[in-house]
Structure formats: structure tokens, C-alpha cells
Design an enzyme around this catalytic site. Structure first.
Site, mmCIF file in Angstrom:
data_model
loop_
_atom_site.group_PDB
_atom_site.id
_atom_site.type_symbol
_atom_site.label_atom_id
_atom_site.label_comp_id
_atom_site.label_asym_id
_atom_site.label_seq_id
_atom_site.Cartn_x
_atom_site.Cartn_y
_atom_site.Cartn_z
ATOM 1 N N ASP A 73 0.870 -1.174 0.000
ATOM 2 C CA ASP A 73 0.000 0.000 0.000
ATOM 3 C C ASP A 73 0.904 1.220 0.000
ATOM 4 O O ASP A 73 1.838 1.317 0.801
ATOM 5 C CB ASP A 73 -0.965 0.028 1.189
ATOM 6 C CG ASP A 73 -2.152 0.932 0.878
ATOM 7 O OD1 ASP A 73 -2.981 0.549 0.035
ATOM 8 O OD2 ASP A 73 -2.224 2.057 1.433
ATOM 9 N N SER A 74 0.622 2.121 -0.895
ATOM 10 C CA SER A 74 1.557 3.222 -1.105
ATOM 11 C C SER A 74 0.807 4.469 -1.525
ATOM 12 O O SER A 74 -0.380 4.416 -1.850
ATOM 13 C CB SER A 74 2.598 2.823 -2.153
ATOM 14 O OG SER A 74 1.983 2.189 -3.258
ATOM 15 N N PHE A 156 4.536 5.125 -13.408
ATOM 16 C CA PHE A 156 3.070 5.190 -13.362
ATOM 17 C C PHE A 156 2.657 6.241 -12.340
ATOM 18 O O PHE A 156 3.503 6.866 -11.688
ATOM 19 C CB PHE A 156 2.488 3.814 -12.992
ATOM 20 C CG PHE A 156 2.737 3.375 -11.572
ATOM 21 C CD1 PHE A 156 3.975 2.886 -11.188
ATOM 22 C CD2 PHE A 156 1.728 3.452 -10.606
ATOM 23 C CE1 PHE A 156 4.212 2.476 -9.877
ATOM 24 C CE2 PHE A 156 1.950 3.029 -9.296
ATOM 25 C CZ PHE A 156 3.200 2.546 -8.937
ATOM 26 N N TYR A 158 1.927 9.122 -10.084
ATOM 27 C CA TYR A 158 2.420 10.489 -9.939
ATOM 28 C C TYR A 158 3.886 10.624 -10.343
ATOM 29 O O TYR A 158 4.476 11.696 -10.158
ATOM 30 C CB TYR A 158 2.229 10.953 -8.485
ATOM 31 C CG TYR A 158 0.787 10.917 -8.028
ATOM 32 C CD1 TYR A 158 -0.094 11.959 -8.316
ATOM 33 C CD2 TYR A 158 0.287 9.816 -7.318
ATOM 34 C CE1 TYR A 158 -1.417 11.916 -7.914
ATOM 35 C CE2 TYR A 158 -1.044 9.764 -6.902
ATOM 36 C CZ TYR A 158 -1.885 10.815 -7.206
ATOM 37 O OH TYR A 158 -3.203 10.774 -6.811
HETATM 38 P P1 IMP Z 1 -2.842 1.740 -3.466
HETATM 39 O O1 IMP Z 1 -3.254 0.737 -4.470
HETATM 40 O O2 IMP Z 1 -3.923 2.157 -2.536
HETATM 41 O O3 IMP Z 1 -1.572 1.367 -2.762
HETATM 42 O O4 IMP Z 1 -2.560 3.061 -4.295
HETATM 43 C C1 IMP Z 1 -1.319 3.448 -4.674
HETATM 44 C C2 IMP Z 1 -1.447 4.746 -5.464
HETATM 45 O O5 IMP Z 1 -0.415 5.617 -5.013
HETATM 46 C C3 IMP Z 1 -1.206 4.514 -6.935
HETATM 47 O O6 IMP Z 1 -2.409 4.329 -7.622
HETATM 48 C C4 IMP Z 1 -0.521 5.792 -7.337
HETATM 49 O O7 IMP Z 1 -1.470 6.792 -7.553
HETATM 50 C C5 IMP Z 1 0.277 6.172 -6.099
HETATM 51 N N1 IMP Z 1 1.619 5.580 -6.116
HETATM 52 C C6 IMP Z 1 2.096 4.600 -5.284
HETATM 53 N N2 IMP Z 1 3.353 4.295 -5.619
HETATM 54 C C7 IMP Z 1 3.665 5.056 -6.672
HETATM 55 C C8 IMP Z 1 4.843 5.163 -7.462
HETATM 56 O O8 IMP Z 1 5.844 4.456 -7.293
HETATM 57 N N3 IMP Z 1 4.801 6.085 -8.440
HETATM 58 C C9 IMP Z 1 3.728 6.880 -8.678
HETATM 59 N N4 IMP Z 1 2.594 6.793 -8.000
HETATM 60 C C10 IMP Z 1 2.571 5.882 -6.986
#
Ligand code: IMP
Length: 203
Positions: A73-74, A156, A158
Site C-alpha cells: 500500500d503506497s 506510473f 504520480y
Molecule cells: P494503493 O493501491 O492504494 O496502494 O494506491 C497506490 C497509489 O499511489 C497509486 O495508484 C498511485 O497513484 C500512487 N503511487 C504509489 N506508488 C507510486 C509510485 O511508485 N509512483 C507513482 N505513483 C505511486
């Protein structure tokens, strides 16, 4: 050693695969597709760890008892926005939004914010969920600043607007190899790899 990836995000999967290969670890990232796909998860806990745990537990129910699930989660935390979009990064422009719409919203929201107030950082929580309720959490961060306009075609989300500290190009201009040397995901993966090398009992 297999880690079943609790994500349907092909970009995350590719980056984690590359990190696993580059590290020389005997770890194979296995797609959730091999067990019928990643179950739908509502990411409503308000924290990276909580959302990662929900994803890992959801996939774990589909795995053999001895298997480990890996969740990522990021998100991007922008100083001038009080840490937003943060855990809401994937849905910043709305529940059905895609990466392009989220990026465009951030460009618009940040349009009049001056250079000295454009600090931001990415966060990545990697959470492993294994047998008997075993859980390991690894967190990585990547600090930097936001450009005014997106640049570059790699990566991808941002990536096109984010310039890591010490760099002059966006992550999308720097490309996969450089990104995987400094990203939030790479930092979290390095901690996970240390744990595996230290003799973790992941099979
Ligand atoms: P998750 O699926 O809730 O973890 O959402 C992660 C979201 O954070 C992604 O859809 C991106 O918008 C953003 N994100 C996370 N990691 C990255 C990265 O390495 N580069 C660019 N955007 C990221």
C-alpha cells in the site's frame, strides 16, 4: 521462496519483480491470478498499514496454509496539502479515477503553490502475512518535490510530477532502473530483503 502478491496493479508487480531479481534473493513474486485473482478490497482504514493488511488478509484466504501473501500500500504525501492525497492517492480524482486523472487533479490543485512549498514524499508499506497470523511490516519513503508540469513517460501514477531529492528529473524521466535504486518501494523492499537474508522462515 514464493510471495503471493496481493495486488492487481501491474506496475507495482513489475517493480517488485525487478527489485526481487536485482537483489539476488531467491524470492519469486507470484501473481494473485494463479489463485483466481485478487479479491475486491475496500481500502477504508485510513492508514497505509491498515489497507495493506486488508489486502494481504484478503488474498491469504485463497492461499495454501503455509503460503505468504505480500501486500503493497503506497501513496504520495504532499506537504502543502497536509499530507494528501496520501492513502487516498489511488482515488484522488474520485472513486473511478485512473492515474492520469489523479495526476491532472494534483497538477491543478498545486498550480499556484510556489517552488519553496512543493515538498512531498512517497510512502510504501510492504506487509507480509503468513501462517498462524504471522505478520511483518516494512516501510519505505522517498522525499522530493513536485514539478509544475508532468514530464517523462516511464513509471506510473504520480511519477511524472515527482522529482526525488538530489535529482533534477522526474521519476518518469529517470526511468525504471534509477527509480528502483531510490524509490519508496525499493527502500521498503530492501528492509524485507534484509529480513529474508537474516533467515526468515518464508517458504
Ligand atoms: P494503493 O493501491 O492504494 O496502494 O494506491 C497506490 C497509489 O499511489 C497509486 O495508484 C498511485 O497513484 C500512487 N503511487 C504509489 N506508488 C507510486 C509510485 O511508485 N509512483 C507513482 N505513483 C505511486
Amino acid at each position: 521462496m514464493k510471495l503471493f502478491l496481493a495486488s492487481g496493479n501491474a506496475h507495482k508487480a513489475a517493480e517488485l519483480q525487478a527489485l526481487a531479481l536485482a537483489g539476488g534473493l531467491n524470492v519469486e513474486i507470484v501473481s494473485a491470478r494463479v489463485v483466481g485473482g485478487m479479491p475486491e478490497v475496500v481500502e477504508d482504514t485510513g492508514t497505509f498499514v491498515g489497507n495493506a493488511r486488508k489486502k494481504a488478509l484478503a488474498l491469504r484466504t485463497k492461499l495454501p496454509v503455509e503460503a505468504w501473501a505480500l501486500a503493497d500500500d503506497s501513496g504520495l504525501c504532499v506537504d502543502a496539502l497536509g499530507g494528501a492525497p496520501g492513502v487516498e492517492s489511488a482515488y484522488y480524482a474520485g472513486p473511478q479515477s485512473d492515474g492520469a486523472a489523479n495526476l491532472q487533479k494534483l497538477v491543478t490543485v498545486m498550480r499556484d503553490v510556489p517552488d519553496e512549498r512543493r515538498g512531498a514524499h512517497f510512502v510504501c508499506v510492504l506487509l507480509l502475512c503468513g501462517p498462524d497470523g504471522a505478520e511483518m511490516i516494512f516501510e519505505g519513503r522517498c522525499a522530493g518535490r513536485l514539478q509544475h508540469e508532468p514530464r517523462g513517460g516511464a513509471g506510473f501514477g504520480y511519477d511524472p510530477i515527482f522529482v526525488p531529492a538530489g535529482q533534477t528529473l522526474s521519476l518518469a524521466e529517470l526511468g525504471e532502473v534509477v527509480k528502483n535504486g531510490l524509490s519508496h518501494r525499493a527502500q521498503a523492499w530492501a528492509l524485507l530483503a534484509d529480513w529474508v537474508r537474516a533467515g526468515a522462515t518464508v517458504r
